[in-house]
Motif scaffolding. Structure first.
Motif, PDB file in Angstrom:
ATOM      1  N   ILE A 114       0.842  -1.198   0.000  1.00  0.00           N
ATOM      2  CA  ILE A 114       0.000   0.000   0.000  1.00  0.00           C
ATOM      3  C   ILE A 114       0.873   1.242   0.000  1.00  0.00           C
ATOM      4  N   CYS A 115       1.956   1.202   0.770  1.00  0.00           N
ATOM      5  CA  CYS A 115       2.893   2.337   0.797  1.00  0.00           C
ATOM      6  C   CYS A 115       3.473   2.608  -0.589  1.00  0.00           C
ATOM      7  N   HIS A 144      -3.870  -3.368  -4.062  1.00  0.00           N
ATOM      8  CA  HIS A 144      -4.057  -2.313  -5.059  1.00  0.00           C
ATOM      9  C   HIS A 144      -4.982  -1.248  -4.462  1.00  0.00           C
ATOM     10  N   ILE A 145      -4.662   0.005  -4.684  1.00  0.00           N
ATOM     11  CA  ILE A 145      -5.517   1.098  -4.225  1.00  0.00           C
ATOM     12  C   ILE A 145      -6.530   1.427  -5.309  1.00  0.00           C
ATOM     13  N   ILE A 146      -7.778   1.599  -4.904  1.00  0.00           N
ATOM     14  CA  ILE A 146      -8.824   2.012  -5.843  1.00  0.00           C
ATOM     15  C   ILE A 146      -9.533   3.238  -5.280  1.00  0.00           C
ATOM     16  N   ASP A 147     -10.426   3.788  -6.051  1.00  0.00           N
ATOM     17  CA  ASP A 147     -11.304   4.888  -5.638  1.00  0.00           C
ATOM     18  C   ASP A 147     -10.541   6.129  -5.195  1.00  0.00           C
ATOM     19  N   LEU A 148     -10.250   6.996  -6.149  1.00  0.00           N
ATOM     20  CA  LEU A 148      -9.625   8.289  -5.880  1.00  0.00           C
ATOM     21  C   LEU A 148     -10.670   9.398  -5.955  1.00  0.00           C
ATOM     22  N   ILE A 189      -0.652   9.495   5.667  1.00  0.00           N
ATOM     23  CA  ILE A 189       0.133   8.662   6.579  1.00  0.00           C
ATOM     24  C   ILE A 189      -0.708   8.273   7.792  1.00  0.00           C
ATOM     25  N   TYR A 190      -1.532   9.187   8.276  1.00  0.00           N
ATOM     26  CA  TYR A 190      -2.443   8.871   9.376  1.00  0.00           C
ATOM     27  C   TYR A 190      -3.345   7.688   8.986  1.00  0.00           C
ATOM     28  N   SER A 191      -3.893   7.755   7.778  1.00  0.00           N
ATOM     29  CA  SER A 191      -4.775   6.677   7.311  1.00  0.00           C
ATOM     30  C   SER A 191      -4.007   5.365   7.162  1.00  0.00           C
ATOM     31  N   LEU A 192      -2.753   5.440   6.708  1.00  0.00           N
ATOM     32  CA  LEU A 192      -1.934   4.233   6.599  1.00  0.00           C
ATOM     33  C   LEU A 192      -1.747   3.584   7.964  1.00  0.00           C
TER      34      LEU A 192
END
Length: 553
Positions: A114-115, A144-148, A189-192
């Protein structure tokens, strides 16, 4: 948009066949589509007024396999359509719901993947702002990151004070995403950190079981717990400052948990081969509370002050470098200012509000100071004195403006504090700036005229002291300042109307000038007891002494 382009876009739109509507809401519709039997693809139709074209343009230039690939974009009369490749697989939310908390090595591996995606977004100049387990697909080849949908360009920060009001997912959105301060890379980073905590505990951060599970060594090792806690610090300057730091901590051979244990006997860093003495000053600030303050409106400030002691706007480094502010003359909150005529500033009536036009503005700056880091964030501390001997000023406001070498405005914000109490000097420190690497040439600070309702006659107070103060390296180039707060003079009324205490750190150089400021917030100590605190300061500037100020908030 001319008719020819509109017709062309509508022709493209009609060529797609909608297989399934995945989501629909005020921010648009997300569909699973195919075209000429090819696909599926994900198509997002975003209302024109909400479309961040710069985000999709930047994403189109990325080859990172952990981000969605943009297949096409086109504009319709009322929306912008973005077609993305489809990533098959369950969401991280679904994986944890089915399996429970993940093994720590698997959680760390997914966090690193994710990073990788988030770091690429930041390199492209994009802030995601909605990193959640529901927006992460766990495919055969990893995360995988989705939804931006609510992502925005990082460069879009000019005069942005409250860019994310009510945006983001509760439990994973950073504190600054609730409308009180601008977001930056540290918001992601908070969300990570929240996502890592979610994977390790198997429950959401807003679940009552989350904290006990995170604190259980059988569930989460102290090293990973320390990483989560640092990434999710309330104050952005206490978090990892970029994704690379967070990712490196995940595999660091050293144990960051050790650095979070306050050390009371630490050899100070050497300067030119010689130890540099550091003086520790505990400052007790007597304060009064006369109204209930909505704490959320003042807990996430990014402010800086720099002014002459007469309150006029100025710029540059701290003035009165060798002088100290005039402290309160006692714990009863009735300190008299020999330079103030009580006849002009002492309104009649108990608890009555009085207008500034009649009594003038009793607020003045006694000293300020600031410094900037390489990211362009400006760290400050200031002392604001109420020269009246009997009038409390509620919600005192200051205007802060940072300018470049050419005089252009880099940032401008209005700070609203909780109270400025009769005869008291209040110190507060935090940070301001856009994090775009541009350091202001000047920072102007102006005390604004209080509103009529801000003037209240009151002399009730409470005071505090900070003991057992220490500074210890945190293992990452920063320092942890810690100690404990106790009550010198208590007040039931202040306790009732102030839910917490602001603990402000001030760093000074060898001439006594302020070079850095920072604050954290703690609950009131129990009656007769004390309350520990700890502040992790990332890359502090060189300093000679530090002090701690406490006030109800």
């Amino acid at each position: 948009m001319d008719d020819t382009r509109t017709m062309h876009a509508m022709g493209i739109d009609d060529a797609y066949h909608v297989e399934q509507v995945l989501a629909r809401g005020p921010r648009g519709v997300t569909e699973l589509v195919t075209i000429d039997g090819v696909g599926p693809f994900v198509r997002k139709k975003i209302p024109t007024v909400l479309a961040q074209r710069g985000v999709w343009s930047a994403l189109g230039g990325s080859t990172c396999p952990r981000l969605p690939r943009v297949e096409a974009t086109y504009e319709l009369p009322d929306c912008v359509a973005v077609v993305l490749d489809y990533i098959p697989g369950p969401t991280l939310e679904q994986v944890v719901a089915e399996r429970g908390r993940l093994q720590q090595n698997e959680a760390v591996s997914l966090a690193q993947q994710i990073c990788e995606a988030v770091q690429e977004l930041h390199r492209l100049g994009v802030l995601h702002r909605d990193l959640t387990p529901a927006n992460i697909i766990v495919a055969d080849d990893g995360a995988h990151i989705i939804d931006l949908g609510i992502a925005r360009p990082l460069t879009d920060t000019a005069n942005r004070n409250r860019d994310t009001t009510a945006l983001g997912t509760y439990g994973f959105a950073s504190p600054e995403q609730y409308g009180f301060a601008p977001t930056d890379v540290r918001s992601d980073i908070y969300s990570l950190g929240c996502i890592l905590g979610f994977m390790l505990t198997g429950v959401y951060p807003d679940d009552t079981r989350y904290t006990p599970l995170l604190s259980d060594d059988l569930c989460v090792t102290p090293r990973l717990r320390a990483i989560v806690e640092r990434a999710t610090a309330f104050e952005p300057s206490a978090r990892y400052q970029n994704v690379a730091q967070f990712a490196q901590a995940l595999t660091s051979p050293t144990d960051p948990a050790d650095s979070y244990v306050p050390a009371y006997a630490v050899q100070r860093p050497a300067v030119n081969g010689k130890p540099r003495p550091r003086t520790v000053i505990a400052v007790a600030v007597a304060c009064v509370a006369v109204v209930a303050i909505v704490a959320a409106a003042v807990l996430i400030p990014r402010w800086i002050a720099n002014a002459d002691s007469d309150g006029d706007a100025t710029s540059g480094t701290s003035q009165n470098a060798g002088s100290q502010p005039d402290p309160s003359t006692g714990n009863d909150g009735d300190a008299a200012d020999p330079g103030t005529d009580p006849a002009t500033r002492n309104p009649a009536g108990d608890g009555a509000a009085h207008g500034g036009s009649e009594y003038g503005n009793p607020l003045e700056l006694v000293e300020t100071g600031w410094s900037a880091d390489e990211s362009g964030y400006v760290h400050y501390a200031f002392g604001l004195r109420n020269t009246s001997d009997s009038v409390c000023i509620q919600l005192p406001s200051v205007e802060i403006t940072g300018r470049g070498e050419d005089g252009s405005v880099l940032f401008s914000e209005t700070l609203i504090m909780a109270n400025a109490f009769a005869g008291e000097t209040v110190y507060f420190g935090s940070e301001i700036g856009n994090g775009n690497g541009i350091v202001p040439a000047t920072v102007d600070f102006t005390v604004l005229e209080p509103d009529d309702y801000s003037y209240v006659s009151s002399s009730e107070s409470a005071s505090f002291k900070a003991d057992n103060l220490s500074a210890a390296p945190d293992g990452y180039g920063g320092e942890i300042f810690s100690g404990e707060i106790s009550v010198v003079k208590d007040s039931a009324r202040v306790r009732e109307q102030s839910s917490m205490l602001a603990v402000s750190l001030v760093l000074r150089d060898d001439a006594g000038a302020i070079v850095y400021g920072y604050s954290t917030f703690v609950d009131w100590p129990s009656e007769g007891g004390s309350r520990p605190f700890s502040m992790d300061v990332i890359d502090p500037p060189a300093y000679d002494s530090f002090e701690v100020h406490v006030q109800p908030w």
